[in-house]
Design a protein around this motif. Structure first.
Motif, PDB file in Angstrom:
ATOM      1  N   SER A  67      10.833   4.943  62.521  1.00  0.00           N
ATOM      2  CA  SER A  67       9.868   5.081  63.608  1.00  0.00           C
ATOM      3  C   SER A  67       8.437   4.951  63.099  1.00  0.00           C
ATOM      4  CB  SER A  67      10.050   6.436  64.303  1.00  0.00           C
ATOM      5  OG  SER A  67       9.080   6.606  65.314  1.00  0.00           O
ATOM      6  N   LYS A  68       7.616   4.230  63.881  1.00  0.00           N
ATOM      7  CA  LYS A  68       6.199   4.074  63.569  1.00  0.00           C
ATOM      8  C   LYS A  68       5.313   4.818  64.561  1.00  0.00           C
ATOM      9  CE  LYS A  68       6.910  -0.458  61.434  1.00  0.00           C
ATOM     10  NZ  LYS A  68       6.530  -1.905  61.436  1.00  0.00           N
ATOM     11  N   ASP A  69       5.920   5.628  65.431  1.00  0.00           N
ATOM     12  CA  ASP A  69       5.145   6.390  66.408  1.00  0.00           C
ATOM     13  C   ASP A  69       4.329   7.467  65.709  1.00  0.00           C
ATOM     14  OD1 ASP A  69       6.266   4.893  68.419  1.00  0.00           O
ATOM     15  OD2 ASP A  69       7.911   6.315  68.756  1.00  0.00           O
ATOM     16  N   LEU A 344       2.282  16.476  73.289  1.00  0.00           N
ATOM     17  CA  LEU A 344       2.344  15.351  72.357  1.00  0.00           C
ATOM     18  C   LEU A 344       1.973  15.883  70.974  1.00  0.00           C
ATOM     19  CD1 LEU A 344       0.711  12.489  74.460  1.00  0.00           C
ATOM     20  CD2 LEU A 344       3.135  12.872  73.988  1.00  0.00           C
ATOM     21  N   LEU A 345       2.971  15.921  70.081  1.00  0.00           N
ATOM     22  CA  LEU A 345       2.796  16.526  68.769  1.00  0.00           C
ATOM     23  C   LEU A 345       2.651  15.452  67.702  1.00  0.00           C
ATOM     24  CD1 LEU A 345       5.728  19.084  69.097  1.00  0.00           C
ATOM     25  CD2 LEU A 345       3.365  19.377  69.853  1.00  0.00           C
ATOM     26  N   ASP A 346       1.861  15.762  66.681  1.00  0.00           N
ATOM     27  CA  ASP A 346       1.781  14.864  65.530  1.00  0.00           C
ATOM     28  C   ASP A 346       3.123  14.840  64.812  1.00  0.00           C
ATOM     29  OD1 ASP A 346      -0.858  14.316  66.024  1.00  0.00           O
ATOM     30  OD2 ASP A 346      -1.616  15.903  64.724  1.00  0.00           O
ATOM     31  N   SER A 429      15.908  12.093  64.245  1.00  0.00           N
ATOM     32  CA  SER A 429      15.669  11.024  65.220  1.00  0.00           C
ATOM     33  C   SER A 429      16.928  10.180  65.416  1.00  0.00           C
ATOM     34  CB  SER A 429      14.512  10.130  64.765  1.00  0.00           C
ATOM     35  OG  SER A 429      14.845   9.475  63.557  1.00  0.00           O
ATOM     36  N   THR A 430      17.056   9.610  66.595  1.00  0.00           N
ATOM     37  CA  THR A 430      18.163   8.718  66.937  1.00  0.00           C
ATOM     38  C   THR A 430      17.601   7.504  67.657  1.00  0.00           C
ATOM     39  OG1 THR A 430      18.586   9.651  69.144  1.00  0.00           O
ATOM     40  CG2 THR A 430      19.624  10.759  67.258  1.00  0.00           C
ATOM     41  N   ASN A 431      18.457   6.534  67.917  1.00  0.00           N
ATOM     42  CA  ASN A 431      18.042   5.355  68.680  1.00  0.00           C
ATOM     43  C   ASN A 431      18.408   5.486  70.156  1.00  0.00           C
ATOM     44  OD1 ASN A 431      20.793   5.214  68.110  1.00  0.00           O
ATOM     45  ND2 ASN A 431      20.839   2.978  68.157  1.00  0.00           N
TER      46      ASN A 431
END
Length: 517
Positions: A67-69, A344-346, A429-431
């Protein structure tokens, strides 16, 4: 020419499928039976192989998180069982020790909750958290200078408070703590208000003749409003009985009964005077505060514009907040609050926490209770998660929804003072537009001078779980079919050869009977 002539015999002799003359083949019942068995086995295996080729299975892969978020969304719905919406605050802190956002309310809504846990119809959205004036700028004397001519705001304890409530129609009390900085700033303003009430009582007594020993008692009876104060450090039990959760708390009593709401306006003399005047108008009793209002206007040099503005604020405050509670619901006895929204968390380790806070009050640690119910808590885009079946063809693994919302429906109640539950969340994390959560909770203990906080501590795993549908390639299917047909034919042929060899040897081993002559 010579080379071609040498290669021609080799190419002509290459034949892997040589035929046996039909005249040499011999049929038998045994061979026919084994052939049918081989055919049935082939059909059976081909059917199952075809079904497996046409179906797909869910495959799980572990990879580094791609992830690049920059942010992670957390959606929540939490009910604080004993914390008023006036003080319920959410803050976000990273493990670097800095607050990401303070009082995150732009995406959070609050609902007052009654004793049965039912949310009320009025939505609190950062209610009463605006900046207010903490003192009257026109009061320039210190509290020591104001006390030179006596103490006018009467210090009270349990007995004297009950006496004041019994003897006076209007009783205005400042519940404070000596260590509270807001209370120290407010103290001169409160003393000035008490002096104005004393001045109003003296002016009402000028037309009457009193003996010296009756003067003070008569003056007390003539007070438009009795102004007192309670030090909650010295009288902890009294403040607990009055359910004081923040300092200073300015509370009005009329005829011994608590007014429906505490005073939340600007802490200056004239605004408090207008609050009292409108409260008196609502009781429809004799007008006694109007004279004190005139004294306050003259003493504090209130202009007509300031008076008009103070009246508008006071009327707005009474019309929106001072509705008398019904007999079935008393918000002051069960100050619950439901917090719902998203943050919205870092994408760094950190925590968000629910606690009691006000920019205009110092909170009482021993009166802060952060028991709570987690109705919903999930990480990731909740809307995409619910719409995932429409976006992707990937099915969800068994118990996947439960693994992304392990805290839903859990209740965390603290039974003793200075306690709070801390929740530790490991995020994977998952897709599938959501994070799987490994959760554990523990009861934490606080020092007596610290207010408890309900903490949700998260940490992101560097490993990501990827789900995909696994299907077979067409050439894999063709290869399997050929293996089934050829393998079955070979194995059955070997079986048939073995049976025939065993039968032949058995016949040869039997002794032959000679014919009798």
């Amino acid at each position: 020419m010579s080379v071609n002539k040498r290669r021609s015999p080799f190419l002509a002799n290459l034949d892997m499928y040589r035929k046996v003359p039909v005249d040499l083949l011999e049929g038998s019942k045994q061979g026919s039976l084994i052939s049918w068995i081989a055919l049935l086995v082939m059909i059976y295996l081909v059917v199952f192989e075809t079904r497996d080729f046409l179906s797909s299975s869910l495959q799980t892969d572990l990879t580094l998180d791609p992830s690049k978020d920059l942010r992670v969304s957390v959606t929540f719905n939490i009910t604080m069982l004993d914390l008023s919406c006036d003080f319920a605050t959410i803050d976000v802190v990273s493990f670097l020790g800095t607050k990401q956002e303070t009082n995150v309310t732009k995406n959070v809504q609050k609902w007052a909750v009654n004793a049965e846990g039912v949310a009320q119809s009025v939505v609190h959205r950062n209610k009463r958290q605006h900046d207010i004036r903490l003192s009257d700028a026109k009061v320039t004397k210190t509290i020591e200078e104001l006390h030179d001519n006596g103490v006018h705001a009467v210090p009270l304890d349990t007995k004297t408070l009950q006496f004041a409530l019994k003897e006076h129609e209007f009783v205005f009390i400042d519940f404070f703590a000596s260590w509270c900085s807001h209370c120290q700033i407010f103290a001169p303003t409160w003393e000035t208000l008490a002096e104005i009430m004393d001045d109003a009582a003296e002016q009402r007594m000028h037309s009457q003749d009193y003996k010296e020993h009756d003067y003070q008692y008569a003056k007390t009876l003539e007070l438009p409003v009795f102004v007192g104060k309670v030090d909650c450090v010295l009288h902890n039990t009294l403040c607990s009985e009055q359910e004081i959760t923040g300092f200073p708390t300015v509370r009005l009593y009329i005829n011994g009964e608590r007014y429906p709401t505490d005073y939340w306006g600007h802490r200056d003399v004239y605004n408090m005077m207008m609050f009292l005047k409108i409260a008196e108008d609502n009781t429809k009793g004799p007008a006694r505060i109007a004279h004190a209002e005139g004294i306050a206007k003259h003493r504090m040099n209130i202009t007509d514009d300031e008076k008009e503005w103070a009246e508008k604020l006071s009327h707005q405050h009474h019309n929106t907040d001072n509705k008398v509670p019904s007999a079935e619901w008393n918000a002051t006895e069960h100050p619950g609050c439901r917090l719902s929204g998203f943050l919205l968390l870092d994408r760094t380790p950190g925590h968000f926490y629910v606690h009691a806070q006000s920019p205009n009050h110092a909170m009482s640690p021993y009166m802060t209770n952060v028991s709570h119910i987690v109705h919903h808590l999930s990480f990731g885009d909740d809307r995409l998660f619910h719409n995932a079946p429409k976006v992707t063809s990937l099915p969800r693994p068994p118990n996947f929804d439960e693994s992304t919302r392990p805290m839903n429906g859990n209740t965390y109640v603290t039974k003793d003072l200075h306690e709070a539950y801390h929740h530790y969340l490991k995020l994977v994390s998952t897709n599938l537009y959501s994070y799987q959560i490994v959760q554990s909770s523990q009861l934490s203990y606080y020092a007596t001078d610290q207010a408890p906080e309900a903490k949700f501590i998260w940490d992101l795993s560097p490993i990501s779980v990827t789900y995909r549908l696994k299907t077979r390639r067409w050439y894999d299917y063709i290869t399997s079919l050929m293996a089934i047909l050829g393998g079955t034919f070979t194995v059955v042929g070997m079986l048939q050869s073995g049976i025939r060899a065993a039968t032949t040897r058995s016949r040869r081993s039997q002794p032959q009977q000679r014919p009798r002559g």
